[in-house]
Design a protein around this motif. Structure first.
Motif, short mmCIF file in Angstrom:
data_model
loop_
_atom_site.label_atom_id
_atom_site.label_comp_id
_atom_site.label_asym_id
_atom_site.label_seq_id
_atom_site.Cartn_x
_atom_site.Cartn_y
_atom_site.Cartn_z
N ASP A 178 1.97 -2.68 -14.87
CA ASP A 178 1.32 -1.63 -13.85
C ASP A 178 1.78 -0.46 -13.75
O ASP A 178 0.91 0.45 -13.12
N ASN B 22 -0.43 2.84 -12.54
CA ASN B 22 -0.42 3.42 -11.31
C ASN B 22 1.00 3.96 -10.76
O ASN B 22 1.24 3.90 -9.60
N MET C 5 0.51 -6.40 -6.38
CA MET C 5 0.13 -6.43 -7.56
C MET C 5 -0.29 -7.54 -8.43
O MET C 5 0.08 -8.52 -8.09
N GLY D 293 -1.65 -9.31 -12.08
CA GLY D 293 -1.51 -9.41 -13.44
C GLY D 293 -1.71 -10.54 -13.87
O GLY D 293 -2.01 -11.58 -13.24
N ARG E 103 -2.72 -3.06 -6.40
CA ARG E 103 -2.49 -2.46 -7.62
C ARG E 103 -2.87 -3.33 -8.79
O ARG E 103 -2.25 -4.41 -8.90
N PRO F 212 -4.06 -3.10 -12.77
CA PRO F 212 -3.98 -2.56 -14.08
C PRO F 212 -5.66 -2.86 -14.66
O PRO F 212 -6.08 -4.01 -14.17
N CYS G 232 -4.35 -6.44 -18.38
CA CYS G 232 -3.79 -7.54 -17.67
C CYS G 232 -3.58 -8.92 -18.84
O CYS G 232 -2.88 -9.57 -18.41
#
Length: 371
Positions: A122, A126, A272, A274, A299, A301, A306
């Motif tokens: 990430d 970000n 986050m 993922g 957040r 990606p 991912c």
């Protein structure tokens, strides 16, 4: 060594050979060779086929990444590789290749954790991760809630899957619906044209006495299979789009509900997401809505980052170099069950999180055999 380390990462935990190159938090190359088509006719990943595919793809994929990044292998500050968890044979190919390149180039080697890498990627999208970071990882083999005060040294599991992970459930439901493999992308596509409220599928482990952060999708998968079987037994058409949408809604409802609760309980204002299932459009939309309502910054990606890739491994490797974490030794194992509490595997004789990056580099390798 530059303030922004230049690191190559190798990912071979499953069926994709990923090689990424990053400079600090900047992605320079993300090369992938996938063997998914070779596994499709078997309805799942065949470990022996995956291992052979990694072996054949490794050198060309590394060369493609170096060309894409427009850097020389000699310029690298380190080589990072997924040491686990994953398929043992597949991991072994990546670890062996990383050792060979690190030895030949005279560069430090970093064996890193696949799950921690999914969090660290990430940063490429970000910026620097907040500390602590709350992460929801959802993939074929894992559905986990993790609290990471320090992504290089301190990752704490809050909850995990006790049976089928979200990605496994997508694959199995897709098989029931005769939609092929892998199941995640095709179910996402069909679900967009279906009614998520058409069928009331169960939400596993959401009762007041259930573990608040653990996940269970086996019962949901079984409920979908029985519903479909009943329709077929009655000679009725199966509404594939509605089934897909209702199943997907049940999965994403549970994932996002537990993730937001964990953030609130731990006092963390960032989430986050993922892992491969983080590419799911409904999961991203529901997470955005619920995080906004709870005052939590989300957040996620972009979808390509991912799924399994070398960029995520390089990202964590670069963080290891930047924070001067101990390099791995030549005895670095491929550990199929490496716990997430071990973000990386330092060499013997090093205190965790300390030591010199080049301690393990053999004197012979300093002559740079890679020429």
């Amino acid at each position: 060594m530059a303030d922004e380390p230049l690191v190559l990462g190798i990912e071979t935990s499953c069926d994709e050979t990923g090689v990424g190159i990053v400079r600090g938090h900047t992605l320079l190359a993300d090369a992938i060779a996938s063997s998914v088509d070779e596994h499709a006719r078997f309805g799942g990943v065949v470990p022996e086929i995956a291992s052979r595919a990694h072996l054949e793809a490794m050198v060309p994929t590394i060369e493609r990444a170096l060309a894409e990044a427009r850097v020389s292998a000699r310029d690298l500050d380190g080589i990072a590789v997924t040491a686990g968890p994953g398929l043992a044979g597949a991991l072994l190919v990546g670890v062996s290749a990383a050792k060979a390149y690190a030895y030949a180039l005279g560069k430090p080697l970093y064996g890193v954790n696949h799950l921690a890498s999914h969090i660290c990627v990430d940063q490429l999208e970000n910026g620097a991760l907040p500390e602590p970071t709350m992460a929801l990882l959802v993939s074929g083999g894992h559905s986990s809630l993790l609290l990471a005060p320090d992504i290089t040294a301190d990752v704490r599991p809050l909850g995990s899957t006790i049976d089928d992970a979200a990605g496994e459930a997508f694959d199995k439901v897709a098989r029931v619906l005769n939609l092929g493999f892998p199941g995640g992308p095709v179910i996402d596509r069909y679900a967009r044209e279906g009614d998520p409220a058409a069928i009331a599928f169960p939400r596993g482990l959401t009762g007041p006495r259930d573990a608040p952060y653990d996940f269970s999708f086996s019962g949901l998968k079984t409920a979908v299979a029985r519903w479909v079987e009943a329709k077929r037994a009655a000679g009725e058409d199966v509404p594939v789009r509605d089934v897909s949408a209702s199943f997907q809604e049940a999965v994403t409802d549970v994932l996002t509900r537990k993730a937001v609760r964990a953030c609130r309980d731990e006092g963390v204002d960032h989430l986050m997401i993922g892992g491969g299932v983080a590419a799911n459009s409904r999961l991203r939309a529901m997470a955005a809505e619920r995080c906004a309502d709870a005052g939590i910054t989300l957040r996620v990606p972009r979808p390509k980052l991912c799924t399994d890739n070398g960029a995520m491994v390089a990202a964590l490797g670069a963080e290891m170099v930047a924070r001067r974490r101990a390099a791995s030794g030549w005895d670095l194992p491929a550990d199929s069950s490496l716990p997430v509490t071990e973000p990386h595997v330092p060499g013997r004789g090093h205190a965790h999180g300390h030591g010199h990056a080049h301690d393990h580099v053999h004197e012979v390798s300093r002559k740079n055999l890679y020429s």
